[in-house]
Write a protein that holds these residues in place. Structure first.
Motif, PDB file in Angstrom:
ATOM      1  N   HIS A 107       0.693  -1.268   0.010  1.00  0.00           N
ATOM      2  CA  HIS A 107       0.015  -0.028  -0.015  1.00  0.00           C
ATOM      3  C   HIS A 107       0.800   1.422  -0.081  1.00  0.00           C
ATOM      4  O   HIS A 107       1.475   1.689   1.014  1.00  0.00           O
ATOM      5  CB  HIS A 107      -0.795   0.103   1.262  1.00  0.00           C
ATOM      6  N   PHE A 108       1.069   1.822  -1.156  1.00  0.00           N
ATOM      7  CA  PHE A 108       2.100   3.061  -1.194  1.00  0.00           C
ATOM      8  C   PHE A 108       1.452   4.197  -0.482  1.00  0.00           C
ATOM      9  O   PHE A 108       2.555   4.904  -0.164  1.00  0.00           O
ATOM     10  CB  PHE A 108       2.457   3.093  -2.951  1.00  0.00           C
ATOM     11  N   GLY A 109       0.310   4.256  -0.305  1.00  0.00           N
ATOM     12  CA  GLY A 109      -0.230   5.471   0.174  1.00  0.00           C
ATOM     13  C   GLY A 109       0.114   5.394   1.912  1.00  0.00           C
ATOM     14  O   GLY A 109       0.597   6.394   2.593  1.00  0.00           O
ATOM     15  N   ALA A 110       0.025   4.109   2.361  1.00  0.00           N
ATOM     16  CA  ALA A 110       0.633   3.967   3.862  1.00  0.00           C
ATOM     17  C   ALA A 110       2.058   4.135   3.873  1.00  0.00           C
ATOM     18  O   ALA A 110       2.420   4.546   4.893  1.00  0.00           O
ATOM     19  CB  ALA A 110       0.024   2.769   4.609  1.00  0.00           C
ATOM     20  N   LEU A 111       2.627   3.505   2.976  1.00  0.00           N
ATOM     21  CA  LEU A 111       4.255   3.510   3.024  1.00  0.00           C
ATOM     22  C   LEU A 111       4.748   5.196   3.123  1.00  0.00           C
ATOM     23  O   LEU A 111       5.479   5.492   3.771  1.00  0.00           O
ATOM     24  CB  LEU A 111       5.061   2.983   2.019  1.00  0.00           C
ATOM     25  N   HIS A 112       3.804   5.868   2.083  1.00  0.00           N
ATOM     26  CA  HIS A 112       4.246   7.445   2.090  1.00  0.00           C
ATOM     27  C   HIS A 112       3.830   8.104   3.395  1.00  0.00           C
ATOM     28  O   HIS A 112       4.487   8.678   3.987  1.00  0.00           O
ATOM     29  CB  HIS A 112       3.342   7.972   0.956  1.00  0.00           C
ATOM     30  N   GLY A 113       2.620   7.626   3.876  1.00  0.00           N
ATOM     31  CA  GLY A 113       2.181   8.242   5.282  1.00  0.00           C
ATOM     32  C   GLY A 113       3.162   7.996   6.292  1.00  0.00           C
ATOM     33  O   GLY A 113       3.262   8.660   7.370  1.00  0.00           O
ATOM     34  N   MET A 114       3.515   6.696   6.151  1.00  0.00           N
ATOM     35  CA  MET A 114       4.680   6.281   7.266  1.00  0.00           C
ATOM     36  C   MET A 114       5.959   7.221   7.228  1.00  0.00           C
ATOM     37  O   MET A 114       6.433   7.517   8.226  1.00  0.00           O
ATOM     38  CB  MET A 114       5.152   4.767   7.089  1.00  0.00           C
ATOM     39  N   GLY A 115       6.348   7.247   6.267  1.00  0.00           N
ATOM     40  CA  GLY A 115       7.558   8.450   5.900  1.00  0.00           C
ATOM     41  C   GLY A 115       7.185   9.663   6.561  1.00  0.00           C
ATOM     42  O   GLY A 115       7.905  10.319   7.196  1.00  0.00           O
ATOM     43  N   LEU A 116       6.126  10.248   6.178  1.00  0.00           N
ATOM     44  CA  LEU A 116       5.547  11.445   6.711  1.00  0.00           C
ATOM     45  C   LEU A 116       5.559  11.659   8.204  1.00  0.00           C
ATOM     46  O   LEU A 116       5.962  12.635   8.762  1.00  0.00           O
ATOM     47  CB  LEU A 116       4.336  12.003   6.034  1.00  0.00           C
ATOM     48  N   CYS A 117       5.117  10.300   8.755  1.00  0.00           N
ATOM     49  CA  CYS A 117       4.974  10.466  10.153  1.00  0.00           C
ATOM     50  C   CYS A 117       6.390  10.542  10.868  1.00  0.00           C
ATOM     51  O   CYS A 117       6.708  11.246  11.677  1.00  0.00           O
ATOM     52  CB  CYS A 117       4.118   9.163  10.863  1.00  0.00           C
ATOM     53  N   TYR A 118       7.037   9.620  10.444  1.00  0.00           N
ATOM     54  CA  TYR A 118       8.395   9.518  10.838  1.00  0.00           C
ATOM     55  C   TYR A 118       9.289  11.007  10.507  1.00  0.00           C
ATOM     56  O   TYR A 118       9.849  11.511  11.734  1.00  0.00           O
ATOM     57  CB  TYR A 118       9.272   8.452  10.127  1.00  0.00           C
TER      58      TYR A 118
END
Length: 155
Positions: A107-118
């Motif tokens: 899920h590229f959206g969640a991977l992107h979101g994970m990066g934003l969170c970190y």
């Protein structure tokens, strides 16, 4: 969506033709939103309408209920991650992204979101790892390329 279709779409995300990539991106998002049929889609849309109207608790209530009733509904987790992120609850958003990725590892959206969170938490090495993982799935995503570089300069 069956495994063959998913594999084809994931390969198309890497295609040199932007139209092929855009179509694959659209189809994957559509499959995630429609995972629980029209009922699930309508509830996701209602939560987004409430979020857009600034009614965050009402939006969160819908998403919490969806997750409680259908814990395998990846996009409900992802939408709640977005809601948490907009509220600057970065650790909660990250946890919801992890739940999405446990269900849909690509899920590229969640991977992107994970990066934003970190990145928002100042954990740049972890953000870089997440953006690289997103680029493994969707290598032409310019936003992830840009964010990866930005996080690298902050180390």
């Amino acid at each position: 969506m069956d495994n063959a279709t998913t594999s084809r779409l994931l390969e198309n995300l890497k295609n040199s033709d932007p139209q092929v990539r855009d179509q694959a991106t659209h189809e994957l998002w559509e499959s995630w939103f429609w995972q629980k049929g029209l009922s699930g889609l309508k509830r996701l849309q209602r939560s987004q309408d409430l979020l857009d109207a600034g009614k965050l608790e009402a939006a969160k209530s819908i998403l919490n209920d969806l997750i409680e009733r259908q814990p395998d509904f990846a996009e409900a987790w992802n939408r709640r991650a977005v809601l948490h992120y907009t509220q600057k609850n970065f650790d909660q958003a990250r946890q919801d992204c992890e739940a999405v990725l446990n269900l849909v590892p690509f899920h590229f959206g969640a991977l992107h979101g994970m990066g934003l969170c970190y990145a928002s938490l100042g954990k740049y090495r972890e953000a870089i790892h997440a953006f690289k993982a997103a680029l493994d799935v969707q290598p032409h995503a310019l936003i992830n390329q840009k964010l990866l570089l930005e996080c690298s300069t902050k180390l």
